[in-house]
Scaffold this motif. Structure first.
Motif, mmCIF file in Angstrom:
data_model
loop_
_atom_site.group_PDB
_atom_site.id
_atom_site.type_symbol
_atom_site.label_atom_id
_atom_site.label_comp_id
_atom_site.label_asym_id
_atom_site.label_seq_id
_atom_site.Cartn_x
_atom_site.Cartn_y
_atom_site.Cartn_z
ATOM 1 N N SER A 1 0.822 -1.216 0.000
ATOM 2 C CA SER A 1 0.000 0.000 0.000
ATOM 3 C C SER A 1 0.857 1.267 0.000
ATOM 4 O O SER A 1 0.415 2.321 -0.445
ATOM 5 N N GLN A 2 2.071 1.173 0.508
ATOM 6 C CA GLN A 2 2.996 2.306 0.548
ATOM 7 C C GLN A 2 4.044 2.250 -0.567
ATOM 8 O O GLN A 2 5.082 2.914 -0.484
ATOM 9 N N ALA A 3 3.784 1.468 -1.621
ATOM 10 C CA ALA A 3 4.769 1.254 -2.687
ATOM 11 C C ALA A 3 5.202 2.554 -3.368
ATOM 12 O O ALA A 3 6.368 2.724 -3.709
ATOM 13 N N LYS A 4 4.281 3.493 -3.546
ATOM 14 C CA LYS A 4 4.639 4.757 -4.203
ATOM 15 C C LYS A 4 5.592 5.575 -3.351
ATOM 16 O O LYS A 4 6.522 6.203 -3.865
ATOM 17 N N THR A 5 5.369 5.568 -2.038
ATOM 18 C CA THR A 5 6.265 6.284 -1.129
ATOM 19 C C THR A 5 7.650 5.649 -1.140
ATOM 20 O O THR A 5 8.673 6.350 -1.176
ATOM 21 N N VAL A 6 7.691 4.323 -1.123
ATOM 22 C CA VAL A 6 8.973 3.607 -1.152
ATOM 23 C C VAL A 6 9.691 3.886 -2.466
ATOM 24 O O VAL A 6 10.902 4.121 -2.483
ATOM 25 N N ARG A 7 8.943 3.909 -3.575
ATOM 26 C CA ARG A 7 9.549 4.197 -4.870
ATOM 27 C C ARG A 7 10.125 5.613 -4.906
ATOM 28 O O ARG A 7 11.200 5.849 -5.464
ATOM 29 N N TYR A 8 9.415 6.569 -4.304
ATOM 30 C CA TYR A 8 9.909 7.942 -4.254
ATOM 31 C C TYR A 8 11.214 8.014 -3.461
ATOM 32 O O TYR A 8 12.182 8.647 -3.890
ATOM 33 N N GLU A 9 11.240 7.356 -2.287
ATOM 34 C CA GLU A 9 12.464 7.357 -1.471
ATOM 35 C C GLU A 9 13.612 6.684 -2.213
ATOM 36 O O GLU A 9 14.756 7.145 -2.151
ATOM 37 N N LEU A 10 13.305 5.599 -2.924
ATOM 38 C CA LEU A 10 14.329 4.910 -3.706
ATOM 39 C C LEU A 10 14.839 5.819 -4.824
ATOM 40 O O LEU A 10 16.042 5.895 -5.059
ATOM 41 N N ALA A 11 13.925 6.518 -5.487
ATOM 42 C CA ALA A 11 14.326 7.423 -6.569
ATOM 43 C C ALA A 11 15.244 8.525 -6.046
ATOM 44 O O ALA A 11 16.210 8.912 -6.726
ATOM 45 N N GLN A 12 14.965 9.039 -4.853
ATOM 46 C CA GLN A 12 15.831 10.063 -4.267
ATOM 47 C C GLN A 12 17.220 9.500 -3.967
ATOM 48 O O GLN A 12 18.221 10.200 -4.101
ATOM 49 N N ALA A 13 17.283 8.236 -3.571
ATOM 50 C CA ALA A 13 18.568 7.629 -3.220
ATOM 51 C C ALA A 13 19.408 7.293 -4.450
ATOM 52 O O ALA A 13 20.636 7.331 -4.381
ATOM 53 N N VAL A 14 18.764 6.945 -5.563
ATOM 54 C CA VAL A 14 19.514 6.508 -6.748
ATOM 55 C C VAL A 14 19.469 7.522 -7.892
ATOM 56 O O VAL A 14 19.821 7.191 -9.025
ATOM 57 N N LYS A 15 19.083 8.753 -7.612
ATOM 58 C CA LYS A 15 18.919 9.731 -8.694
ATOM 59 C C LYS A 15 20.225 10.065 -9.404
ATOM 60 O O LYS A 15 20.205 10.493 -10.550
ATOM 61 N N GLU A 16 21.361 9.860 -8.761
ATOM 62 C CA GLU A 16 22.652 10.120 -9.402
ATOM 63 C C GLU A 16 23.043 8.999 -10.364
ATOM 64 O O GLU A 16 23.871 9.207 -11.246
ATOM 65 N N VAL A 17 22.448 7.817 -10.191
ATOM 66 C CA VAL A 17 22.833 6.654 -10.984
ATOM 67 C C VAL A 17 21.797 6.327 -12.061
ATOM 68 O O VAL A 17 22.150 6.030 -13.194
ATOM 69 N N LEU A 18 20.523 6.381 -11.684
ATOM 70 C CA LEU A 18 19.455 6.016 -12.608
ATOM 71 C C LEU A 18 18.668 7.242 -13.046
ATOM 72 O O LEU A 18 18.346 8.101 -12.229
ATOM 73 N N ARG A 19 18.343 7.287 -14.311
ATOM 74 C CA ARG A 19 17.534 8.385 -14.833
ATOM 75 C C ARG A 19 16.074 8.213 -14.411
ATOM 76 O O ARG A 19 15.411 9.155 -14.032
ATOM 77 N N LYS A 20 15.595 6.969 -14.498
ATOM 78 C CA LYS A 20 14.206 6.683 -14.153
ATOM 79 C C LYS A 20 14.175 5.517 -13.173
ATOM 80 O O LYS A 20 14.788 4.475 -13.423
ATOM 81 N N CYS A 21 13.462 5.690 -12.081
ATOM 82 C CA CYS A 21 13.361 4.639 -11.078
ATOM 83 C C CYS A 21 12.342 3.595 -11.545
ATOM 84 O O CYS A 21 11.249 3.958 -11.991
ATOM 85 N N PRO A 22 12.675 2.316 -11.468
ATOM 86 C CA PRO A 22 11.741 1.292 -11.930
ATOM 87 C C PRO A 22 10.509 1.164 -11.036
ATOM 88 O O PRO A 22 10.538 1.532 -9.862
ATOM 89 N N GLU A 23 9.450 0.643 -11.611
ATOM 90 C CA GLU A 23 8.232 0.348 -10.846
ATOM 91 C C GLU A 23 8.542 -0.839 -9.933
ATOM 92 O O GLU A 23 9.202 -1.796 -10.342
ATOM 93 N N LEU A 24 8.085 -0.764 -8.691
ATOM 94 C CA LEU A 24 8.415 -1.786 -7.701
ATOM 95 C C LEU A 24 7.255 -2.749 -7.480
ATOM 96 O O LEU A 24 6.102 -2.332 -7.337
ATOM 97 N N HIS A 25 7.591 -4.032 -7.454
ATOM 98 C CA HIS A 25 6.642 -5.080 -7.093
ATOM 99 C C HIS A 25 7.274 -5.859 -5.945
ATOM 100 O O HIS A 25 8.435 -6.286 -6.047
#
Length: 123
Positions: A68-92
């Motif tokens: 239920s909190q997958a979007k929040t987790v994806r946002y936090e992940l995107a902030q952590a990997v923004k220097e490496v990845l252009r687009k954060c993948p969808e999480l399952h």
């Protein structure tokens, strides 16, 4: 066959997700969520994360909360990997029940193991 790039990104996502879950579960107390594996699709758009949750009796509840909190987790992940990845993948997220499976096998083989050990001692 997983490419080198997929493997590198999977390891990066696994490391960062582990850190995110460590921070989030520290407030719960008595709950441990570890990321046992991450598989990334060839186009790097989907990441499947396999979670091992302790205690296992609350695993379904905790996994539902994480989903239920997958979007929040994806946002936090995107902030952590923004220097490496252009687009954060969808999480399952999936439950990794391999530890429960191993415990079940040990429990089933328990009487047979003890009998074999006693035979070795008698010889």
């Amino acid at each position: 066959m997983e490419s080198k790039r997929q493997a590198k990104i999977a390891r990066l996502i696994q490391k960062e997700l582990s850190e995110i879950f460590r921070r989030q579960t520290s407030s719960l107390g008595g709950v441990l969520v570890s990321v046992s594996a991450v598989r990334v699709s060839p186009d790097l758009s989907i990441a499947k994360a396999y979670l091992s949750i302790f205690p296992s009796d609350r695993s379904a509840e905790i996994l539902a909360n994480i989903n239920s909190q997958a979007k929040t987790v994806r946002y936090e992940l995107a902030q952590a990997v923004k220097e490496v990845l252009r687009k954060c993948p969808e999480l399952h997220f999936y439950l990794d029940d391999s530890l429960d499976y191993i415990d079940n096998i040990d429990r089933l083989l328990g009487p047979h193991k003890e009998g074999a050990e006693e035979k070795k001692i008698e010889k």
